[in-house]
Design an enzyme around this catalytic site. Sequence first.
Site, PDB file in Angstrom:
ATOM      1  N   ASP A  35      54.277  93.494  26.372  1.00  0.00           N
ATOM      2  CA  ASP A  35      53.406  92.440  26.905  1.00  0.00           C
ATOM      3  C   ASP A  35      53.028  91.429  25.821  1.00  0.00           C
ATOM      4  OD1 ASP A  35      53.451  94.226  29.075  1.00  0.00           O
ATOM      5  OD2 ASP A  35      51.551  95.137  28.476  1.00  0.00           O
ATOM      6  N   GLU A 211      53.357  90.465  38.751  1.00  0.00           N
ATOM      7  CA  GLU A 211      52.340  90.592  37.715  1.00  0.00           C
ATOM      8  C   GLU A 211      52.697  89.713  36.524  1.00  0.00           C
ATOM      9  OE1 GLU A 211      52.303  94.741  36.681  1.00  0.00           O
ATOM     10  OE2 GLU A 211      54.075  94.596  35.399  1.00  0.00           O
ATOM     11  N   HIS A 275      57.255  90.513  31.315  1.00  0.00           N
ATOM     12  CA  HIS A 275      55.929  90.209  30.761  1.00  0.00           C
ATOM     13  C   HIS A 275      56.062  89.241  29.584  1.00  0.00           C
ATOM     14  CE1 HIS A 275      51.599  91.525  30.850  1.00  0.00           C
ATOM     15  NE2 HIS A 275      51.663  90.523  29.978  1.00  0.00           N
ATOM     16  N   ARG A 309      59.267  99.587  24.530  1.00  0.00           N
ATOM     17  CA  ARG A 309      59.355  98.170  24.850  1.00  0.00           C
ATOM     18  C   ARG A 309      59.046  97.385  23.567  1.00  0.00           C
ATOM     19  NH1 ARG A 309      55.292  97.856  29.832  1.00  0.00           N
ATOM     20  NH2 ARG A 309      54.200  99.332  28.464  1.00  0.00           N
TER      21      ARG A 309
END
Length: 657
Positions: A35, A211, A275, A309
């Site tokens: 993110d 999202e 993201h 990630r």
Amino acid sequence: MTRSILLTFAFSASLPAPALAAPDWTNPIVEQRADPHVFLDEDGYYYMTATVPEYDRIELRRARTLGGLSTAKAETIWKKHRRGEMGAHIWAPEIHHIGPKWYVYFTAAPAEAIWEIRPHVLECDGPNPLTGKWIEKGEVKLGWESFSLDATTFAHQGKRYYVWTQRGEAPYDGTNIYIALMDTPTSITGAPVMLTHPEYGWETRGHRVNEAPAVLIRHGKVFLTYSASATGTVYCLGMLTADADADLLDPGSWKKSARPVFQSSPENSQFGPGHNCFTTTPDGRTDLLVYHSRNYEKIEGDPLHNPDRATRAQAIRWTSDGTPVFGEPVADGPYTIPSDLTAQVSKPDSRPNPIITEVFTADPAPMVHDGRLYLYVGQDEGDGRGYRMPRWRVYSTDDMVEWQDHGSPLQPGDFKWSTGGPTSWAGHAIEKDGKFYWYVTVDHKDIHGKALGVAVSDSPTGPFKDARGSALVTNDMTKATGISWDDIDPAAFIDDDGQAWLFWGNQKCYYAKLKPNMTELDGDIRVVPDPEVGNRFTEAPWVHQRHGIYYLSYATGFPEKTAYSVSRSITGPWIYKGLVAEGAQNSNTIHQGIVTFKGKDYFFYHSGMMQFDEGAGEGHNGGGSFLRSVCVDELHYNPDGSMQRVIQTSEGVGRVK
């Protein structure tokens, strides 16, 4: 070899090799940071925040270059509480410099209720966000309480907006993207507006997810990207686009991408990219996409708890009309910004079947208006074991290749006398005197069985509203069968004299006149005699006229094929002519719609052809009798006016002008 050649060779061999351009950075930029949010400030520094694998703190690092973030020291500027509010799931921090103050927007939950996730804000009391004290400004109140996260903010034309993710109420009970104006950097004002909800197949794999919004304003447009589906390999980016001068609080100002704009690349060993945020090179000339992804496909356990990630970045290409093209996530390793960042987008000459692949669609009803073809369909959605159809949708085209999605301007719940669905069964739209009437099939709340309703709009794309406040036809009005589902599949037709008619039925083909207001029956309900429809009428009547001949086509048998009858009068008698189409692939139903558009005749139908076939597991979403897809092929006539058998193809139809 001559001496001169030898000398030349020796001289050239002694020269150093030309220096290769140094890479701009190496991907991944930061390992195990999801993110990512990178903010290029006026002070010339890149500031970066991201989700840490422990979900327990907010880190901040800065560097003069994007690549420099790899080695920049990570300062912990805030830690979660040991108990109570902001005690768990510290996710997706974003740092913004608004006026004289620095703010961090982030997601958190109480330590004792870790899924009661809400957005929060920190404010820095000094000019340097690395050394200043960060003050908790509390939760951002959003108008109602539910799972909410991934907030961002942006300024545009003198207004500041807050955009975030929140779980809505049925039928929008996935995580959706909302927008509102901000009256301060820590609060919103006015009613939140939903911009997008998970509806396409690529948005609903694993979970129903929209999202992590991110905003890029360029070339007279506002682009809003968001992440979709579960956080494994199917995670991807979608995009909304609005004109820069449009009302950004109006959902109608935004156009949604029909397919992902950024997704996994097995060739480059990049999986689940998403993201993202946007930044630029230090000189502001090159736009950059920053995102996270994994460099391996198979994840052990819950992807949410996987730490791998990592933050990556690459340059954005642009088309001549000012649309960003993200391409595919680049492979790990040194990355150099390409010298040419233009993108060419070619338009195909044909549209393969199925023509709509973003969602499962059924029961196509085409209508031509002002040189454009509009297509009204029901949306198949569910586990593939029954007809779960929560909404109708509208598409349009001017060339039979490029289809515009106009969303869902009508749902069963818009008819208050209905059960509210999910039974968006077949419908048909028609225009008269500047109004558009959409006849549809729903379940009646008080009278047992299926019923016909009619909605009206001033536009072919809606919004539509109930035109009567009550059903047009209910099961107690039709007595030719003993079943409760014989009032389905309405099809309207306006004759040359202006008289409107409505056909419908299952097992029996009903028809009746419509009054000039198009919302009331004019006289008795009649039945087409069984021999006139081949003694095996199933459902889905459709009426069209050509060269003085009336054609009544319909589904026959089960699994269904398409048959037709002809007449010189709309009231018959009808002469049975046989089949015009065999059964659809992988579907028990077929449901045709016939139209002439720009000099060609088209046969619309649905089939169970596969789509979203990403393989087994979370990405699998194949078609079938309850997950159907709209197709179209050309229809041809013989010299005597009879219809030739339609050849169902995978190639579809070509572009028309």
